[in-house]
Design an enzyme around this catalytic site. Structure first.
Site, PDB file in Angstrom:
ATOM      1  N   LYS A  87      -8.351  -1.440   5.926  1.00 16.32           N
ATOM      2  CA  LYS A  87      -8.599  -2.192   4.686  1.00 16.32           C
ATOM      3  C   LYS A  87      -7.574  -3.309   4.512  1.00 16.32           C
ATOM      4  O   LYS A  87      -7.911  -4.430   4.127  1.00 16.32           O
ATOM      5  CB  LYS A  87      -8.557  -1.256   3.478  1.00 16.32           C
ATOM      6  CG  LYS A  87      -9.678  -0.251   3.420  1.00 16.32           C
ATOM      7  CD  LYS A  87      -9.746   0.455   2.090  1.00 16.32           C
ATOM      8  CE  LYS A  87      -8.553   1.354   1.834  1.00 16.32           C
ATOM      9  NZ  LYS A  87      -8.560   2.568   2.663  1.00 16.32           N
ATOM     10  N   HIS A 123       0.840  -1.191   0.000  1.00 18.87           N
ATOM     11  CA  HIS A 123       0.000   0.000   0.000  1.00 18.87           C
ATOM     12  C   HIS A 123       0.874   1.240   0.000  1.00 18.87           C
ATOM     13  O   HIS A 123       1.868   1.316   0.724  1.00 18.87           O
ATOM     14  CB  HIS A 123      -0.922   0.053   1.208  1.00 18.87           C
ATOM     15  CG  HIS A 123      -1.839   1.234   1.176  1.00 18.87           C
ATOM     16  ND1 HIS A 123      -3.020   1.226   0.453  1.00 18.87           N
ATOM     17  CD2 HIS A 123      -1.744   2.470   1.727  1.00 18.87           C
ATOM     18  CE1 HIS A 123      -3.594   2.406   0.578  1.00 18.87           C
ATOM     19  NE2 HIS A 123      -2.852   3.178   1.338  1.00 18.87           N
ATOM     20  N   ASP A 160     -14.641   2.788   6.758  1.00 15.01           N
ATOM     21  CA  ASP A 160     -13.547   3.548   6.160  1.00 15.01           C
ATOM     22  C   ASP A 160     -13.942   4.097   4.798  1.00 15.01           C
ATOM     23  O   ASP A 160     -13.546   5.205   4.436  1.00 15.01           O
ATOM     24  CB  ASP A 160     -12.291   2.685   6.030  1.00 15.01           C
ATOM     25  CG  ASP A 160     -11.176   3.457   5.346  1.00 15.01           C
ATOM     26  OD1 ASP A 160     -10.714   4.455   5.918  1.00 15.01           O
ATOM     27  OD2 ASP A 160     -10.804   3.090   4.207  1.00 15.01           O
ATOM     28  N   ARG A 210     -13.280  12.559   4.057  1.00 14.82           N
ATOM     29  CA  ARG A 210     -11.984  13.224   4.212  1.00 14.82           C
ATOM     30  C   ARG A 210     -11.579  13.950   2.939  1.00 14.82           C
ATOM     31  O   ARG A 210     -10.952  15.017   2.986  1.00 14.82           O
ATOM     32  CB  ARG A 210     -10.899  12.193   4.565  1.00 14.82           C
ATOM     33  CG  ARG A 210     -10.981  11.654   5.983  1.00 14.82           C
ATOM     34  CD  ARG A 210     -10.053  10.461   6.137  1.00 14.82           C
ATOM     35  NE  ARG A 210      -8.679  10.779   5.782  1.00 14.82           N
ATOM     36  CZ  ARG A 210      -7.838   9.909   5.231  1.00 14.82           C
ATOM     37  NH1 ARG A 210      -8.218   8.682   4.946  1.00 14.82           N
ATOM     38  NH2 ARG A 210      -6.609  10.284   4.957  1.00 14.82           N
ATOM     39  N   SER A 256      -7.056   4.368   8.168  1.00 12.28           N
ATOM     40  CA  SER A 256      -7.687   4.096   6.873  1.00 12.28           C
ATOM     41  C   SER A 256      -6.917   3.017   6.116  1.00 12.28           C
ATOM     42  O   SER A 256      -7.495   2.040   5.633  1.00 12.28           O
ATOM     43  CB  SER A 256      -7.740   5.382   6.043  1.00 12.28           C
ATOM     44  OG  SER A 256      -8.221   5.114   4.738  1.00 12.28           O
TER      45      SER A 256
END
Length: 432
Positions: free
Chosen positions: A195, A91, A169, A176, A191
């Site tokens: 996930k 990520h 989220d 956001r 966040s």
């Protein structure tokens, strides 16, 4: 029966610098997921968190509550050649021109890894992997759990919208994006990890961006974010590590949606910009090591075409048709060099905001992006420049966007007599 909590009290607690209890966090996340806490109330709480921060215990509980808001995948029963699949993911915290997932997943597939990649859409000035991939004709990221399992088993990867994973989220992420709270360290960490911890990977590598084009601009706060996320991963039983990487200058030469897919295909074909190749291979090596996969050098998969084969298989499995041309904005505008010399610094934030203005990003939750909107850089910092050379080409379907986009870009680049300082792409590596 009187509820144990109410939104105004929770908001005031954080607004005034207090610490939210575990029960208060569980209540507000569940309430927002199911519509009992309204957008305006959650917006106020997000701003309070942005301004006041969160303790480590609050971040951990907020993350756990978001995981608990939805499903959690378990792929432990999947086998290949009689052995459990090695499930690993990556990520990025978000950058400008950061298309790394697109070439990286096929490289890891070609090396024997399996990647369950829950990806996101554009957030603020940064692009989203799903927006980019959906610029491919027919490509869908809306995959059922059974389809994700099937792709992991059959080809070794799936790139999908989070769907039932951490639905809290998904709602907070969209909020956001339009409330000026994207840069909050606690909200970024929770966040990302909600996930990623729900998607069923055994190992996770984080690309934590730092610099002008990142959500966090300084090394101290980026180190803190990386360490926070690594600790969250390890606490949930997922082998986690992070690279700190520079985001002062855009990654590669293409910034947008379809233009970044085209550049990723160049990388998979054995070419592409050096920085994109460097980061792709560095992250691939970290992912393979974290998952305990020995064998092929990831660079070989780009040279021999096996990563490209995996990319084609992945796109086809998700309905994409690579024989169709990628979209390009119907209108273009160029920026040329006013003088000769050396290309100076290029501000990633200025470029990211320009591309957002062109229509590649959103200004409201759920808004449609322009797949063909984007920007191509024709020079990197330090490159020689002659007067009149094209430095940037901008694309959009709505030409009235050029003015605001060019205004964002103005002052974000220079041509001078001296070469600018070039920062190393990979700054540091963090493990627990």
């Amino acid at each position: 029966m009187t509820p144990a909590f109410d939104a105004p009290t929770v908001i005031r607690t954080k607004r005034d610098g207090g610490v939210l209890s575990d029960d208060a966090i569980d209540w507000v996340i569940d309430g927002y997921t199911h519509g009992r806490v309204h957008d305006a109330q959650m917006s106020a709480l997000l701003m309070a968190i942005f301004l006041r921060g969160m303790t480590g215990a609050e971040i951990s509980r907020w993350t756990s509550a978001m995981i608990a808001s939805g499903a959690r995948f378990d792929f432990g029963d999947l086998r290949r050649d009689g052995k459990p699949l090695r499930l690993v993911d990556k990520h990025s915290t978000g950058g400008v021109g950061d298309k790394i997932t697109i070439p990286l997943v096929p490289v890891v597939m070609a090396c024997g890894g399996a990647v369950p990649q829950a990806a996101g859409r554009g957030l603020g000035h940064t692009g989203g992997t799903l927006d980019k991939l959906e610029s491919i004709a027919g490509f869908t990221a809306e995959l059922s759990g059974d389809r994700i399992r099937g792709q992991l088993q059959d080809i070794g990867a799936a790139i999908f919208a989070a769907g039932d994973l951490a639905p809290a989220d998904r709602k907070i992420y969209a909020l956001r994006d339009v409330t000026g709270t994207t840069e909050s360290l606690p909200l970024i960490a929770s966040s990302v990890m909600s996930k990623k911890l729900a998607e069923g990977a055994d190992a996770l590598v984080l690309d934590t961006k730092v610099g002008r084009g990142a959500f966090l601009k300084t090394l101290p706060e980026s180190y803190e974010l990386a360490r926070t996320m690594v600790a969250l991963g390890e606490a949930h039983g997922v082998a986690t590590r992070a690279l700190l990487t520079d985001m002062n200058v855009p990654l590669g030469l293409a910034i947008g949606n379809a233009v970044e897919v085209a550049e990723s295909i160049d990388v998979l074909a054995g070419g592409g910009p050096e920085d994109v190749v460097e980061l792709t291979l560095a992250l691939a090596r970290e992912m393979l090591d974290a998952a305990g996969i020995d064998g092929r050098d990831p660079a070989d998969t780009l040279a021999d075409g096996s990563a490209m084969d995996c990319f084609r298989a992945l796109v086809a499995a998700q309905g994409g048709d690579l024989s169709q041309p990628l979209p390009e904005g119907a209108h273009s505008e160029t920026v040329v060099a006013p003088r000769g010399g050396t290309m100076g610094d290029i501000d990633a934030m200025a470029v990211g905001l320009a591309v957002w203005r062109l229509g590649a990003g959103r200004s409201a939750p759920g808004a449609q992006v322009q797949f063909g909107a984007g920007l191509r850089m024709h020079r990197r910092p330090g490159d020689p420049v002659a007067a009149g050379d094209t430095l940037f080409t901008l694309y959009t379907d709505t030409p009235e966007r050029f003015g605001p986009a060019l205004a964002e870009l103005d002052g974000g680049w220079s041509v001078g007599d001296d070469a600018p300082e070039i920062h190393p792409l990979i700054i540091d590596r963090i493990e627990s």
